[in-house]
Each structure stands twice: as structure tokens, then as C-alpha cells.
Design a protein around this motif. Sequence first.
Motif, mmCIF file in Angstrom:
data_model
loop_
_atom_site.group_PDB
_atom_site.id
_atom_site.type_symbol
_atom_site.label_atom_id
_atom_site.label_comp_id
_atom_site.label_asym_id
_atom_site.label_seq_id
_atom_site.Cartn_x
_atom_site.Cartn_y
_atom_site.Cartn_z
ATOM 1 N N LYS A 20 0.848 -1.192 0.000
ATOM 2 C CA LYS A 20 0.000 0.000 0.000
ATOM 3 C C LYS A 20 0.879 1.236 0.000
ATOM 4 O O LYS A 20 2.070 1.178 0.357
ATOM 5 C CB LYS A 20 -0.938 0.013 1.213
ATOM 6 C CG LYS A 20 -0.248 0.044 2.558
ATOM 7 C CD LYS A 20 -1.265 -0.057 3.698
ATOM 8 C CE LYS A 20 -0.561 -0.137 5.054
ATOM 9 N NZ LYS A 20 -1.528 -0.304 6.168
ATOM 10 N N ARG B 165 -13.963 4.881 3.213
ATOM 11 C CA ARG B 165 -13.385 3.772 2.454
ATOM 12 C C ARG B 165 -14.473 3.127 1.596
ATOM 13 O O ARG B 165 -15.167 2.205 2.033
ATOM 14 C CB ARG B 165 -12.759 2.751 3.402
ATOM 15 C CG ARG B 165 -12.027 1.638 2.684
ATOM 16 C CD ARG B 165 -11.228 0.791 3.652
ATOM 17 N NE ARG B 165 -10.597 -0.325 2.988
ATOM 18 C CZ ARG B 165 -9.791 -1.206 3.589
ATOM 19 N NH1 ARG B 165 -9.526 -1.074 4.876
ATOM 20 N NH2 ARG B 165 -9.269 -2.204 2.905
ATOM 21 N N ILE C 271 -9.688 -0.871 -2.122
ATOM 22 C CA ILE C 271 -8.446 -0.326 -2.669
ATOM 23 C C ILE C 271 -8.103 1.044 -2.096
ATOM 24 O O ILE C 271 -6.947 1.327 -1.769
ATOM 25 C CB ILE C 271 -8.545 -0.226 -4.214
ATOM 26 C CG1 ILE C 271 -8.873 -1.592 -4.819
ATOM 27 C CG2 ILE C 271 -7.248 0.340 -4.805
ATOM 28 C CD1 ILE C 271 -7.844 -2.654 -4.528
ATOM 29 N N PHE C 272 -9.095 1.898 -1.929
ATOM 30 C CA PHE C 272 -8.853 3.317 -1.646
ATOM 31 C C PHE C 272 -9.551 3.757 -0.368
ATOM 32 O O PHE C 272 -10.662 3.307 -0.053
ATOM 33 C CB PHE C 272 -9.362 4.162 -2.817
ATOM 34 C CG PHE C 272 -9.259 5.645 -2.597
ATOM 35 C CD1 PHE C 272 -8.057 6.311 -2.750
ATOM 36 C CD2 PHE C 272 -10.378 6.377 -2.213
ATOM 37 C CE1 PHE C 272 -7.962 7.687 -2.545
ATOM 38 C CE2 PHE C 272 -10.294 7.743 -2.005
ATOM 39 C CZ PHE C 272 -9.085 8.401 -2.164
ATOM 40 N N THR D 272 -4.655 9.918 2.160
ATOM 41 C CA THR D 272 -5.204 8.863 1.316
ATOM 42 C C THR D 272 -4.383 7.590 1.484
ATOM 43 O O THR D 272 -3.205 7.633 1.839
ATOM 44 C CB THR D 272 -5.189 9.260 -0.180
ATOM 45 O OG1 THR D 272 -3.832 9.454 -0.598
ATOM 46 C CG2 THR D 272 -5.995 10.516 -0.425
ATOM 47 N N THR D 273 -5.008 6.470 1.214
ATOM 48 C CA THR D 273 -4.324 5.178 1.167
ATOM 49 C C THR D 273 -4.766 4.434 -0.087
ATOM 50 O O THR D 273 -5.964 4.336 -0.362
ATOM 51 C CB THR D 273 -4.642 4.318 2.405
ATOM 52 O OG1 THR D 273 -4.240 5.015 3.587
ATOM 53 C CG2 THR D 273 -3.907 2.984 2.337
ATOM 54 N N ILE D 274 -3.798 3.946 -0.842
ATOM 55 C CA ILE D 274 -4.066 3.102 -2.010
ATOM 56 C C ILE D 274 -3.461 1.738 -1.734
ATOM 57 O O ILE D 274 -2.269 1.620 -1.442
ATOM 58 C CB ILE D 274 -3.475 3.709 -3.295
ATOM 59 C CG1 ILE D 274 -4.087 5.081 -3.558
ATOM 60 C CG2 ILE D 274 -3.712 2.782 -4.487
ATOM 61 C CD1 ILE D 274 -3.464 5.817 -4.722
ATOM 62 N N ARG D 275 -4.279 0.693 -1.792
ATOM 63 C CA ARG D 275 -3.849 -0.660 -1.455
ATOM 64 C C ARG D 275 -3.705 -1.503 -2.712
ATOM 65 O O ARG D 275 -4.510 -1.407 -3.639
ATOM 66 C CB ARG D 275 -4.856 -1.304 -0.497
ATOM 67 C CG ARG D 275 -5.016 -0.535 0.805
ATOM 68 C CD ARG D 275 -6.220 -1.017 1.605
ATOM 69 N NE ARG D 275 -6.392 -0.215 2.810
ATOM 70 C CZ ARG D 275 -7.045 0.946 2.835
ATOM 71 N NH1 ARG D 275 -7.591 1.421 1.725
ATOM 72 N NH2 ARG D 275 -7.143 1.644 3.957
#
Length: 253
Positions: free
Chosen positions: A46, A207, A211-212, A234-237
Amino acid sequence: MGQGAGRIAFTGLAVIAALLPSDGARAANGAYAVDAADIAETGSCKVESWLSTATNTDFSAVANPSCVVNVFRPVEFSMQNIRSRSDGEWSTTLAPKAKTNITPTGIGRLGYSFYAGGSFDAMTGENLTAFAVVPATFRLSEAMRINLNGGWLWDRSVDRHYLTYGLGFDWKFTDTLQWTIEAFGQAGASDTPSVIRPRFQTGIRYRPNEIFSLDVIYGHNISGESANWITIGTTIRFPVPEGRPARERSGHL
């Protein structure tokens, strides 16, 4: 009975050791400071990133890529990249960290992890901090958990050692929204009182899929100065390979 007593003693030590996290690398759960005991499945990655601005004009921009690999046991490796402005001066810091789970979390029981790392000035190569932390998580339900962190920090720029602490609560109150509130800090001798004052954050995570996610966070005294902070993160997995379900998809926080 012996194992239960050992867990109680370990929890007690974590609470006692709970005296403070650092002005250096604090990435724990994205832009939040108090970490959970869980790590993702081997093979998953991530990228967490966030922008924080304060009422005293301090600013930070952070990118934190991480992946979980099997090194005799699953270990999450991350490298936090921090560009910040404090008192009008800019700096760039790199902070590598490794984390592994010791006891898995579960509803009605404590889970533990351990992580350690450090930070250094990207321009000069000067070592700034070293740290080690034990995160503990108690799951109240599929949607609620309490996180407790206790550890040690060495601020090498002034050659001082601190205890670090953190207490947080996460509540996933809808399928897509999670509320987090946390208090954290560091305790020890300091010539600057604001450095050892407790710090607070609360925020909402949106969420919409696996993914995001997007965080909006309000904090106080985050960098050791008595100022109010707003953070957008933000988090992108990147999921594990096909056919291997990730723990993060299980419905837990």
C-alpha cells in the motif's frame, strides 16, 4: 492460567512503558499516530500519503509506501518520506520501519505486534531518531477496537531517551465510514515543555472499496508545538496475488 497471567503482565508493562511517541517518524495507521497490532497478508502493498497544515504555519507532506514480505515470518517494511516546514525552515526526512505481528487480534482478546525503525536527514545523512514500539489491540466487535501503544524513542539530535505512549479507539459505524480518536505523546526530560505535552487527533475515514480510503483529521499539538492541525490523507492498497484473500477484506477494521 500461566499464559493468561503472562498476557496480563505484558499488558501492564505496555501501559507502564506507555510514556510517549516521537516528533520523528510516527506513521502508524496512515496519518494516524496510534498503531493497531494487525498487519496485512504477505504479498500485499500500500501507499499512504497525507498533507498536514497547522495554525502556526508549520506544514508536512508525507508519502509512506509499504509491503509485507515473508522473512521467516510476515514482516511489514515501510519507508516514510517526509517533507516538512517548522518555524519557517524546511527539512526532508526518511524513516524506515519494520513491523511484525506476535499474537493475532480477535474479538474479546488482545493481539500484539512489534515494530522498530529510525529516521535520518535525507540531505545530510544525519541520524535523527531510533524507536521501538509494542502496539496492542483489543477488538470489542467486528466494528470497534481499542489500540494501545507503548515504546521507546531516542532523539539523537539532543541525545535524550523518552518513553512513548498512545491510546486510540476506532469505530466503523457504517460500511464505508470509520471514526478514530486518539491521544499520544512522549515523556521524559525536555527543555521545551510543548514536546512532552499530550497530543490529540480525531478524524473520519471514508473507504468506499478495498483499494482506496480518504482521511480527514483534526489534531492538536501534533509536531510538539501548541498548534491546531488539519490533515488530509489517502491510502491506495495493492491486494495480494489472485486466490489469496487479504485479511483487510475480512470485514474487520
